[in-house]
Design a protein around this motif. Structure first.
Motif, PDB file in Angstrom:
ATOM      1  N   ARG A   1     100.238  49.043 -19.245  1.00  0.00           N
ATOM      2  CA  ARG A   1     100.231  49.429 -20.955  1.00  0.00           C
ATOM      3  C   ARG A   1     101.029  50.696 -20.939  1.00  0.00           C
ATOM      4  NH1 ARG A   1      97.628  45.362 -20.708  1.00  0.00           N
ATOM      5  NH2 ARG A   1     100.104  44.927 -20.919  1.00  0.00           N
ATOM      6  N   ASN A   2     101.097  51.496 -19.995  1.00  0.00           N
ATOM      7  CA  ASN A   2     101.771  52.864 -20.105  1.00  0.00           C
ATOM      8  C   ASN A   2     103.345  52.316 -20.027  1.00  0.00           C
ATOM      9  OD1 ASN A   2      99.347  54.485 -20.123  1.00  0.00           O
ATOM     10  ND2 ASN A   2      99.761  55.055 -18.108  1.00  0.00           N
ATOM     11  N   ALA A   3     103.636  51.537 -19.267  1.00  0.00           N
ATOM     12  CA  ALA A   3     105.218  51.172 -18.908  1.00  0.00           C
ATOM     13  C   ALA A   3     105.431  50.510 -20.033  1.00  0.00           C
ATOM     14  CB  ALA A   3     105.120  50.191 -17.601  1.00  0.00           C
ATOM     15  N   GLU A   4     104.558  49.741 -21.029  1.00  0.00           N
ATOM     16  CA  GLU A   4     105.203  49.105 -22.070  1.00  0.00           C
ATOM     17  C   GLU A   4     105.161  49.763 -23.329  1.00  0.00           C
ATOM     18  OE1 GLU A   4     102.047  46.219 -22.257  1.00  0.00           O
ATOM     19  OE2 GLU A   4     102.995  44.826 -21.031  1.00  0.00           O
ATOM     20  N   THR A   5     104.418  50.936 -23.346  1.00  0.00           N
ATOM     21  CA  THR A   5     104.357  51.643 -24.455  1.00  0.00           C
ATOM     22  C   THR A   5     104.788  53.365 -24.491  1.00  0.00           C
ATOM     23  OG1 THR A   5     102.065  52.590 -23.968  1.00  0.00           O
ATOM     24  CG2 THR A   5     102.424  50.578 -25.107  1.00  0.00           C
ATOM     25  N   ILE A   6     105.104  53.659 -23.261  1.00  0.00           N
ATOM     26  CA  ILE A   6     105.623  54.975 -23.238  1.00  0.00           C
ATOM     27  C   ILE A   6     106.928  55.046 -22.838  1.00  0.00           C
ATOM     28  CG2 ILE A   6     105.429  57.202 -22.137  1.00  0.00           C
ATOM     29  CD1 ILE A   6     102.489  56.506 -21.365  1.00  0.00           C
ATOM     30  N   PRO A   7     108.115  55.468 -23.666  1.00  0.00           N
ATOM     31  CA  PRO A   7     109.589  55.227 -23.486  1.00  0.00           C
ATOM     32  C   PRO A   7     109.635  56.321 -22.030  1.00  0.00           C
ATOM     33  CG  PRO A   7     109.046  55.939 -25.399  1.00  0.00           C
ATOM     34  CD  PRO A   7     107.691  56.011 -25.131  1.00  0.00           C
ATOM     35  N   GLY A   8     110.518  55.573 -21.196  1.00  0.00           N
ATOM     36  CA  GLY A   8     111.101  56.042 -19.787  1.00  0.00           C
ATOM     37  C   GLY A   8     109.719  56.377 -18.803  1.00  0.00           C
ATOM     38  N   TYR A   9     108.788  55.454 -19.014  1.00  0.00           N
ATOM     39  CA  TYR A   9     107.650  55.965 -18.122  1.00  0.00           C
ATOM     40  C   TYR A   9     107.946  55.745 -16.700  1.00  0.00           C
ATOM     41  CZ  TYR A   9     102.965  55.566 -16.035  1.00  0.00           C
ATOM     42  OH  TYR A   9     101.754  55.800 -15.482  1.00  0.00           O
ATOM     43  N   LYS A  10     107.500  56.775 -15.742  1.00  0.00           N
ATOM     44  CA  LYS A  10     107.922  56.722 -14.459  1.00  0.00           C
ATOM     45  C   LYS A  10     106.708  57.013 -13.602  1.00  0.00           C
ATOM     46  CE  LYS A  10     112.752  58.550 -14.999  1.00  0.00           C
ATOM     47  NZ  LYS A  10     113.550  59.437 -14.523  1.00  0.00           N
ATOM     48  N   LEU A  11     106.616  56.522 -12.378  1.00  0.00           N
ATOM     49  CA  LEU A  11     105.783  56.724 -11.311  1.00  0.00           C
ATOM     50  C   LEU A  11     106.465  57.328 -10.071  1.00  0.00           C
ATOM     51  CD1 LEU A  11     103.766  53.225 -11.497  1.00  0.00           C
ATOM     52  CD2 LEU A  11     102.877  55.820 -12.185  1.00  0.00           C
ATOM     53  N   THR A  12     105.405  58.113  -9.378  1.00  0.00           N
ATOM     54  CA  THR A  12     106.063  58.551  -8.046  1.00  0.00           C
ATOM     55  C   THR A  12     105.037  57.818  -7.210  1.00  0.00           C
ATOM     56  OG1 THR A  12     106.664  60.494  -8.875  1.00  0.00           O
ATOM     57  CG2 THR A  12     106.204  60.453  -6.307  1.00  0.00           C
ATOM     58  N   VAL A  13     105.758  57.001  -5.971  1.00  0.00           N
ATOM     59  CA  VAL A  13     105.095  56.365  -4.922  1.00  0.00           C
ATOM     60  C   VAL A  13     105.478  57.128  -3.719  1.00  0.00           C
ATOM     61  CG1 VAL A  13     104.588  54.179  -3.734  1.00  0.00           C
ATOM     62  CG2 VAL A  13     105.095  54.055  -6.465  1.00  0.00           C
ATOM     63  N   SER A  14     104.230  57.516  -2.935  1.00  0.00           N
ATOM     64  CA  SER A  14     104.430  58.207  -1.758  1.00  0.00           C
ATOM     65  C   SER A  14     104.098  57.600  -0.695  1.00  0.00           C
ATOM     66  CB  SER A  14     103.653  59.871  -1.761  1.00  0.00           C
ATOM     67  OG  SER A  14     103.820  60.350  -0.703  1.00  0.00           O
ATOM     68  N   LEU A  15     104.563  56.716   0.141  1.00  0.00           N
ATOM     69  CA  LEU A  15     104.226  56.002   1.406  1.00  0.00           C
ATOM     70  C   LEU A  15     103.501  57.060   2.181  1.00  0.00           C
ATOM     71  CD1 LEU A  15     104.004  53.335   2.705  1.00  0.00           C
ATOM     72  CD2 LEU A  15     106.242  53.675   3.678  1.00  0.00           C
ATOM     73  N   GLN A  16     104.053  58.347   2.503  1.00  0.00           N
ATOM     74  CA  GLN A  16     103.481  59.286   3.299  1.00  0.00           C
ATOM     75  C   GLN A  16     102.080  59.341   3.097  1.00  0.00           C
ATOM     76  OE1 GLN A  16     106.947  61.889   2.837  1.00  0.00           O
ATOM     77  NE2 GLN A  16     107.212  61.801   4.809  1.00  0.00           N
ATOM     78  N   ASP A  17     101.895  60.073   1.640  1.00  0.00           N
ATOM     79  CA  ASP A  17     100.458  60.257   1.235  1.00  0.00           C
ATOM     80  C   ASP A  17      99.618  59.002   0.865  1.00  0.00           C
ATOM     81  OD1 ASP A  17     101.186  62.939   1.705  1.00  0.00           O
ATOM     82  OD2 ASP A  17     102.008  63.275  -0.445  1.00  0.00           O
ATOM     83  N   GLN A  18     100.228  58.129   0.540  1.00  0.00           N
ATOM     84  CA  GLN A  18      99.711  56.602   0.075  1.00  0.00           C
ATOM     85  C   GLN A  18      99.124  56.828  -1.148  1.00  0.00           C
ATOM     86  OE1 GLN A  18      98.342  55.462   4.708  1.00  0.00           O
ATOM     87  NE2 GLN A  18      97.177  54.695   3.070  1.00  0.00           N
ATOM     88  N   THR A  19      99.878  57.057  -2.130  1.00  0.00           N
ATOM     89  CA  THR A  19      99.381  57.648  -3.563  1.00  0.00           C
ATOM     90  C   THR A  19     100.505  57.164  -4.670  1.00  0.00           C
ATOM     91  OG1 THR A  19     100.523  59.984  -3.444  1.00  0.00           O
ATOM     92  CG2 THR A  19      98.101  59.676  -2.759  1.00  0.00           C
ATOM     93  N   VAL A  20      99.940  56.840  -5.690  1.00  0.00           N
ATOM     94  CA  VAL A  20     100.680  56.639  -6.730  1.00  0.00           C
ATOM     95  C   VAL A  20     100.057  57.431  -8.137  1.00  0.00           C
ATOM     96  CG1 VAL A  20     101.186  54.727  -8.777  1.00  0.00           C
ATOM     97  CG2 VAL A  20     100.743  54.110  -6.348  1.00  0.00           C
ATOM     98  N   THR A  21     101.219  58.148  -8.489  1.00  0.00           N
ATOM     99  CA  THR A  21     100.920  59.429  -9.675  1.00  0.00           C
ATOM    100  C   THR A  21     101.948  59.095 -10.687  1.00  0.00           C
ATOM    101  OG1 THR A  21     102.368  60.563  -8.167  1.00  0.00           O
ATOM    102  CG2 THR A  21      99.981  60.946  -7.720  1.00  0.00           C
ATOM    103  N   ASP A  22     101.501  59.602 -11.731  1.00  0.00           N
ATOM    104  CA  ASP A  22     102.461  59.874 -12.876  1.00  0.00           C
ATOM    105  C   ASP A  22     102.358  61.559 -13.284  1.00  0.00           C
ATOM    106  OD1 ASP A  22     100.232  59.979 -14.539  1.00  0.00           O
ATOM    107  OD2 ASP A  22     100.988  58.193 -15.634  1.00  0.00           O
ATOM    108  N   ASP A  23     103.185  61.721 -14.304  1.00  0.00           N
ATOM    109  CA  ASP A  23     103.100  63.027 -14.940  1.00  0.00           C
ATOM    110  C   ASP A  23     101.995  63.267 -15.841  1.00  0.00           C
ATOM    111  OD1 ASP A  23     104.310  61.931 -16.962  1.00  0.00           O
ATOM    112  OD2 ASP A  23     106.216  63.138 -16.793  1.00  0.00           O
ATOM    113  N   ARG A  24     101.164  62.336 -16.286  1.00  0.00           N
ATOM    114  CA  ARG A  24     100.043  62.468 -17.131  1.00  0.00           C
ATOM    115  C   ARG A  24      98.735  62.304 -16.709  1.00  0.00           C
ATOM    116  NH1 ARG A  24     101.880  60.313 -22.435  1.00  0.00           N
ATOM    117  NH2 ARG A  24     104.267  60.121 -22.226  1.00  0.00           N
ATOM    118  N   GLY A  25      98.569  62.345 -15.683  1.00  0.00           N
ATOM    119  CA  GLY A  25      97.173  62.735 -14.740  1.00  0.00           C
ATOM    120  C   GLY A  25      96.610  61.612 -14.019  1.00  0.00           C
ATOM    121  N   PHE A  26      97.684  60.255 -14.071  1.00  0.00           N
ATOM    122  CA  PHE A  26      97.436  59.172 -13.367  1.00  0.00           C
ATOM    123  C   PHE A  26      97.357  59.336 -11.808  1.00  0.00           C
ATOM    124  CE2 PHE A  26      97.936  55.359 -10.997  1.00  0.00           C
ATOM    125  CZ  PHE A  26      97.081  54.256 -11.493  1.00  0.00           C
TER     126      PHE A  26
END
Length: 203
Positions: free
Chosen positions: A131-156
């Motif tokens: 839903r975020n990728a469909e509705t938020i322009p330029g929505y980005k995620l950061t995937v860290s393999l070292q930390d094994q986390t998926v985050t965005d700049d909106r609190g996810f």
């Protein structure tokens, strides 16, 4: 194989379940003998009409996602036949990460050997990302393999599991050939000893 540590990228949402390998790379393209160039045929039957015209509403034809290196999809991604070409096509197109609730086992193995990080998250977490990728322009995620986390700049923030050996290979950029070459000196030594022993026996 390119090493993977951390990636921040635009996200392409593919809101479909049971995406099989024949949809990822149709069978007519399996006759190619190269391992490159498959990106042009990724999701070929979904990206264009039978007449060869682009399907405007398909996600990969949407200019908002033209630089996406992260694909988010529904459960059971990569099911169907065991063609490694599916991983080649995704990688050649530019995807480094695929996020879904579940993946087919053989595809999961093939993707890891070709430098693609597959992230299993819960259906609820995946739904949020879609839903975020469909509705938020330029929505980005950061995937860290070292930390094994998926985050965005909106609190996810979500964590994912990964096999330690697979993680090591991806972090180091090692495919099957690369792993073998790490033992090149030992292999050369063995071959030299073996050839010498064979020569002595022949005398």
């Amino acid at each position: 194989m390119e090493a993977f540590k951390t990636l921040t990228s635009t996200v392409a949402p593919l809101d479909r379940t049971n995406v099989d390998t024949d949809q990822i790379i149709p069978k007519q393209f399996l006759k190619r003998i190269e391992r490159t160039g498959y990106g042009d045929f990724l999701f070929f039957d979904w990206r264009q009409t039978p007449e060869g015209k682009p399907v405007a509403e398909f996600v990969l034809n949407d200019p908002r996602y033209h630089d996406a290196k992260i694909l988010v999809a529904g459960k059971n991604f990569g099911c169907g036949s065991s063609r490694e070409h599916a991983a080649w096509a995704l990688s050649d197109f530019g995807f480094r990460v695929v996020i879904a609730p579940t993946f087919a086992d053989i595809f999961f193995s093939n993707a890891g050997k070709n430098g693609i990080v597959l992230v299993r998250l819960s259906e609820g977490e995946v739904e949020t990302l879609l839903r975020n990728a469909e509705t938020i322009p330029g929505y980005k995620l950061t995937v860290s393999l070292q930390d094994q986390t998926v985050t965005d700049d909106r609190g996810f923030k979500a964590s994912f599991e990964v096999d330690p050996f697979r993680k090591y290979c991806l972090l180091e950029g090692l495919d099957d050939i690369g792993l073998t070459l790490r033992h090149a000196a030992e292999l050369d030594k063995y071959e030299t000893q073996h050839d010498h022993a064979t020569w002595l026996q022949a005398k």
